[in-house]
Design a protein around this motif. Structure first.
Motif, PDB file in Angstrom:
ATOM      1  N   LEU A  61       0.828  -1.201   0.000  1.00  0.00           N
ATOM      2  CA  LEU A  61       0.000   0.000   0.000  1.00  0.00           C
ATOM      3  C   LEU A  61       0.864   1.254   0.000  1.00  0.00           C
ATOM      4  CD1 LEU A  61      -2.803   1.306   0.180  1.00  0.00           C
ATOM      5  CD2 LEU A  61      -2.656   1.109   2.668  1.00  0.00           C
ATOM      6  N   LYS A  62       1.925   1.241   0.804  1.00  0.00           N
ATOM      7  CA  LYS A  62       2.812   2.402   0.869  1.00  0.00           C
ATOM      8  C   LYS A  62       3.466   2.658  -0.481  1.00  0.00           C
ATOM      9  CE  LYS A  62       6.538   4.448   3.628  1.00  0.00           C
ATOM     10  NZ  LYS A  62       7.256   5.023   2.466  1.00  0.00           N
ATOM     11  N   ALA A  63       3.857   1.596  -1.154  1.00  0.00           N
ATOM     12  CA  ALA A  63       4.477   1.749  -2.473  1.00  0.00           C
ATOM     13  C   ALA A  63       3.503   2.402  -3.451  1.00  0.00           C
ATOM     14  CB  ALA A  63       4.931   0.391  -3.001  1.00  0.00           C
ATOM     15  N   GLN A  64       2.236   2.016  -3.361  1.00  0.00           N
ATOM     16  CA  GLN A  64       1.228   2.607  -4.243  1.00  0.00           C
ATOM     17  C   GLN A  64       0.974   4.067  -3.887  1.00  0.00           C
ATOM     18  OE1 GLN A  64      -2.088  -0.054  -3.699  1.00  0.00           O
ATOM     19  NE2 GLN A  64      -1.382  -1.477  -5.279  1.00  0.00           N
ATOM     20  N   MET A  65       0.844   4.355  -2.602  1.00  0.00           N
ATOM     21  CA  MET A  65       0.559   5.722  -2.167  1.00  0.00           C
ATOM     22  C   MET A  65       1.729   6.669  -2.451  1.00  0.00           C
ATOM     23  SD  MET A  65      -2.552   5.841  -0.961  1.00  0.00           S
ATOM     24  CE  MET A  65      -2.958   4.662  -2.264  1.00  0.00           C
ATOM     25  N   ASP A  66       2.957   6.140  -2.451  1.00  0.00           N
ATOM     26  CA  ASP A  66       4.149   6.964  -2.675  1.00  0.00           C
ATOM     27  C   ASP A  66       4.462   7.174  -4.155  1.00  0.00           C
ATOM     28  OD1 ASP A  66       4.431   7.190   0.033  1.00  0.00           O
ATOM     29  OD2 ASP A  66       6.061   5.738   0.220  1.00  0.00           O
ATOM     30  N   VAL A 127       0.230   9.693  -5.267  1.00  0.00           N
ATOM     31  CA  VAL A 127      -1.138   9.154  -5.226  1.00  0.00           C
ATOM     32  C   VAL A 127      -1.767   9.407  -3.858  1.00  0.00           C
ATOM     33  CG1 VAL A 127      -2.501   7.021  -5.275  1.00  0.00           C
ATOM     34  CG2 VAL A 127      -0.735   7.409  -6.997  1.00  0.00           C
ATOM     35  N   GLY A 128      -0.981   9.233  -2.800  1.00  0.00           N
ATOM     36  CA  GLY A 128      -1.503   9.434  -1.450  1.00  0.00           C
ATOM     37  C   GLY A 128      -2.040  10.837  -1.234  1.00  0.00           C
ATOM     38  N   LYS A 129      -1.432  11.845  -1.877  1.00  0.00           N
ATOM     39  CA  LYS A 129      -1.890  13.230  -1.738  1.00  0.00           C
ATOM     40  C   LYS A 129      -3.285  13.400  -2.350  1.00  0.00           C
ATOM     41  CE  LYS A 129      -0.224  16.047  -0.048  1.00  0.00           C
ATOM     42  NZ  LYS A 129      -0.414  16.578   1.336  1.00  0.00           N
ATOM     43  N   VAL A 130      -3.554  12.703  -3.428  1.00  0.00           N
ATOM     44  CA  VAL A 130      -4.885  12.772  -4.047  1.00  0.00           C
ATOM     45  C   VAL A 130      -5.917  12.115  -3.132  1.00  0.00           C
ATOM     46  CG1 VAL A 130      -6.258  12.256  -6.107  1.00  0.00           C
ATOM     47  CG2 VAL A 130      -3.821  12.745  -6.328  1.00  0.00           C
ATOM     48  N   GLN A 216     -32.263  16.165 -16.089  1.00  0.00           N
ATOM     49  CA  GLN A 216     -31.688  14.817 -16.245  1.00  0.00           C
ATOM     50  C   GLN A 216     -30.474  14.695 -15.342  1.00  0.00           C
ATOM     51  OE1 GLN A 216     -29.984  13.795 -20.085  1.00  0.00           O
ATOM     52  NE2 GLN A 216     -30.596  11.663 -19.867  1.00  0.00           N
ATOM     53  N   ARG A 217     -30.270  13.514 -14.835  1.00  0.00           N
ATOM     54  CA  ARG A 217     -29.102  13.227 -13.995  1.00  0.00           C
ATOM     55  C   ARG A 217     -28.459  11.937 -14.472  1.00  0.00           C
ATOM     56  NH1 ARG A 217     -28.680  12.827  -7.348  1.00  0.00           N
ATOM     57  NH2 ARG A 217     -26.876  11.427  -7.290  1.00  0.00           N
ATOM     58  N   VAL A 218     -27.158  11.995 -14.705  1.00  0.00           N
ATOM     59  CA  VAL A 218     -26.405  10.802 -15.124  1.00  0.00           C
ATOM     60  C   VAL A 218     -25.305  10.560 -14.101  1.00  0.00           C
ATOM     61  CG1 VAL A 218     -24.988   9.741 -16.903  1.00  0.00           C
ATOM     62  CG2 VAL A 218     -26.893  11.233 -17.555  1.00  0.00           C
ATOM     63  N   ASP A 219     -25.442   9.496 -13.332  1.00  0.00           N
ATOM     64  CA  ASP A 219     -24.418   9.102 -12.368  1.00  0.00           C
ATOM     65  C   ASP A 219     -23.458   8.143 -13.054  1.00  0.00           C
ATOM     66  OD1 ASP A 219     -25.358  10.448  -9.966  1.00  0.00           O
ATOM     67  OD2 ASP A 219     -27.044   9.061 -10.012  1.00  0.00           O
ATOM     68  N   THR A 220     -22.175   8.433 -12.959  1.00  0.00           N
ATOM     69  CA  THR A 220     -21.174   7.598 -13.615  1.00  0.00           C
ATOM     70  C   THR A 220     -20.546   6.630 -12.620  1.00  0.00           C
ATOM     71  OG1 THR A 220     -19.198   8.953 -13.206  1.00  0.00           O
ATOM     72  CG2 THR A 220     -20.671   9.647 -14.989  1.00  0.00           C
ATOM     73  N   GLN A 221     -19.722   5.760 -13.124  1.00  0.00           N
ATOM     74  CA  GLN A 221     -19.002   4.802 -12.291  1.00  0.00           C
ATOM     75  C   GLN A 221     -17.578   5.285 -12.002  1.00  0.00           C
ATOM     76  OE1 GLN A 221     -20.501   1.999 -10.937  1.00  0.00           O
ATOM     77  NE2 GLN A 221     -22.280   3.047 -11.798  1.00  0.00           N
ATOM     78  N   THR A 222     -17.293   6.544 -12.306  1.00  0.00           N
ATOM     79  CA  THR A 222     -15.956   7.102 -12.097  1.00  0.00           C
ATOM     80  C   THR A 222     -15.880   7.819 -10.764  1.00  0.00           C
ATOM     81  OG1 THR A 222     -15.669   7.421 -14.484  1.00  0.00           O
ATOM     82  CG2 THR A 222     -14.175   8.626 -13.021  1.00  0.00           C
ATOM     83  N   ARG A 223     -15.051   7.335  -9.873  1.00  0.00           N
ATOM     84  CA  ARG A 223     -14.826   8.038  -8.611  1.00  0.00           C
ATOM     85  C   ARG A 223     -14.069   9.335  -8.888  1.00  0.00           C
ATOM     86  NH1 ARG A 223     -13.897   2.682  -7.015  1.00  0.00           N
ATOM     87  NH2 ARG A 223     -15.207   1.948  -5.297  1.00  0.00           N
ATOM     88  N   VAL A 224     -14.420  10.371  -8.156  1.00  0.00           N
ATOM     89  CA  VAL A 224     -13.740  11.652  -8.328  1.00  0.00           C
ATOM     90  C   VAL A 224     -12.235  11.484  -8.131  1.00  0.00           C
ATOM     91  CG1 VAL A 224     -13.534  14.010  -7.482  1.00  0.00           C
ATOM     92  CG2 VAL A 224     -15.788  12.923  -7.588  1.00  0.00           C
ATOM     93  N   ARG A 225     -11.850  10.753  -7.107  1.00  0.00           N
ATOM     94  CA  ARG A 225     -10.434  10.541  -6.810  1.00  0.00           C
ATOM     95  C   ARG A 225      -9.718   9.856  -7.972  1.00  0.00           C
ATOM     96  NH1 ARG A 225     -11.231   8.227  -2.278  1.00  0.00           N
ATOM     97  NH2 ARG A 225     -11.364   6.122  -3.100  1.00  0.00           N
ATOM     98  N   GLU A 226     -10.329   8.840  -8.538  1.00  0.00           N
ATOM     99  CA  GLU A 226      -9.719   8.136  -9.658  1.00  0.00           C
ATOM    100  C   GLU A 226      -9.626   9.045 -10.878  1.00  0.00           C
ATOM    101  OE1 GLU A 226     -12.321   4.839 -10.035  1.00  0.00           O
ATOM    102  OE2 GLU A 226     -11.448   3.713  -8.361  1.00  0.00           O
ATOM    103  N   GLY A 227     -10.660   9.865 -11.057  1.00  0.00           N
ATOM    104  CA  GLY A 227     -10.629  10.820 -12.159  1.00  0.00           C
ATOM    105  C   GLY A 227      -9.504  11.824 -12.006  1.00  0.00           C
ATOM    106  N   LEU A 228      -9.291  12.318 -10.777  1.00  0.00           N
ATOM    107  CA  LEU A 228      -8.213  13.271 -10.526  1.00  0.00           C
ATOM    108  C   LEU A 228      -6.850  12.652 -10.806  1.00  0.00           C
ATOM    109  CD1 LEU A 228      -9.395  14.979  -7.211  1.00  0.00           C
ATOM    110  CD2 LEU A 228      -9.309  16.002  -9.486  1.00  0.00           C
ATOM    111  N   ILE A 229      -6.671  11.411 -10.390  1.00  0.00           N
ATOM    112  CA  ILE A 229      -5.397  10.721 -10.648  1.00  0.00           C
ATOM    113  C   ILE A 229      -5.159  10.609 -12.154  1.00  0.00           C
ATOM    114  CG2 ILE A 229      -4.194   8.513 -10.466  1.00  0.00           C
ATOM    115  CD1 ILE A 229      -5.515   8.190  -7.685  1.00  0.00           C
TER     116      ILE A 229
END
Length: 254
Positions: A61-66, A127-130, A216-229
């Motif tokens: 996890l640390k490797a991914q976050m760093d 990644v951890g900062k996001v 109209q409202r369209v909910d997507t499957q994209t998390r905001v965090r994943e989109g920012l990354i």
């Protein structure tokens, strides 16, 4: 005269005893006890077996976050000044870019100043900062709004002294909406507009006004965090840094 056998008499007596016992009030005896506090501090020896068990997961996890995914050209603070913050402008710009990837008709974006949780320091962006910036499980949402809805949203932005937006300009005086433009044009009550935000705000979070009853409202499957990354990685691939500037998206007239 009714004659009962000895067996029947015993059954009747047993039934009566059961009936009376069922109605009998029960009294609970309270026992005295002594409370004590358990102090959890550095004096408690670590459980080596537990530490060894989670160590591989922690390292992974640390490797991914760093992992460094981009560079910030300057510090992007989240605290607003005169209705804007560099962190908020970056966030709203990213939302707009992500929304236009989902639907090319998206013309503006909306966040909230309290939804951005940390500043972005100059230099490496990990990644951890996001995850710190957007720790919530929020998903991108595209809303189709009337011009009247947008003006109501504009009044909310005005009375809250500005919010992170992109693709729009809001002029405010004494916490009242003076003018609102989308992509440079004044909002037309007779037109419809597509705005990208995230499900928490679309559901009424942060007491947002003007977006609760979209056409109209369209909910997507994209998390905001994943989109920012993905947005930051995209900038990096183009040789660009993460940056933001103050402009006329929020204008507070003195």
């Amino acid at each position: 005269m009714i004659h009962l056998s000895s067996r029947s008499v015993l059954v009747c007596i047993a039934s009566l005893l059961l009936a009376f016992s069922a109605c009998k009030t029960k009294y609970w005896q309270k026992h005295d006890y002594q409370s004590s506090k358990l102090v959890i501090d550095q004096q408690i020896a670590p459980d080596s077996s537990l530490i060894n068990y989670i160590a591989p997961y922690k390292q992974r996890l640390k490797a991914q976050m760093d992992t460094v995914i981009g560079q910030a050209a300057q510090m992007l603070p989240r605290s607003p000044n005169d209705g804007q913050s560099l962190g908020g402008n970056f966030f709203a710009d990213a939302l707009l870019a992500l929304g236009q990837q989902l639907d090319h008709e998206v013309s503006c974006s909306l966040g909230t100043k309290f939804g951005i949780r940390v500043d972005i320091p100059a230099g490496d962006i990990q990644v951890g900062k996001v995850f710190e910036l957007m720790p919530f499980e929020n998903y991108l949402t595209v809303l189709t709004l009337t011009g009247e809805d947008l003006l109501e949203l504009g009044q909310f932005i005005a009375k809250t002294d500005g919010q992170p937006v992109a693709g729009m300009s809001v002029t405010i005086k004494d916490q009242k909406l003076i003018a609102m433009r989308i992509q440079g044009n004044l909002v037309d009550k007779n037109k419809t507009y597509k705005l990208v935000t995230y499900d928490y705000l679309a559901n009424g979070g942060d007491n947002i006004e003007g977006i609760s009853a979209p056409i109209q409202r369209v909910d997507t499957q994209t998390r905001v965090r994943e989109g920012l990354i993905a947005y930051i990685e995209g900038l990096t691939k183009k040789g660009k840094q993460v940056d933001a500037r103050r402009d006329e998206r929020i204008i507070i007239v003195q």
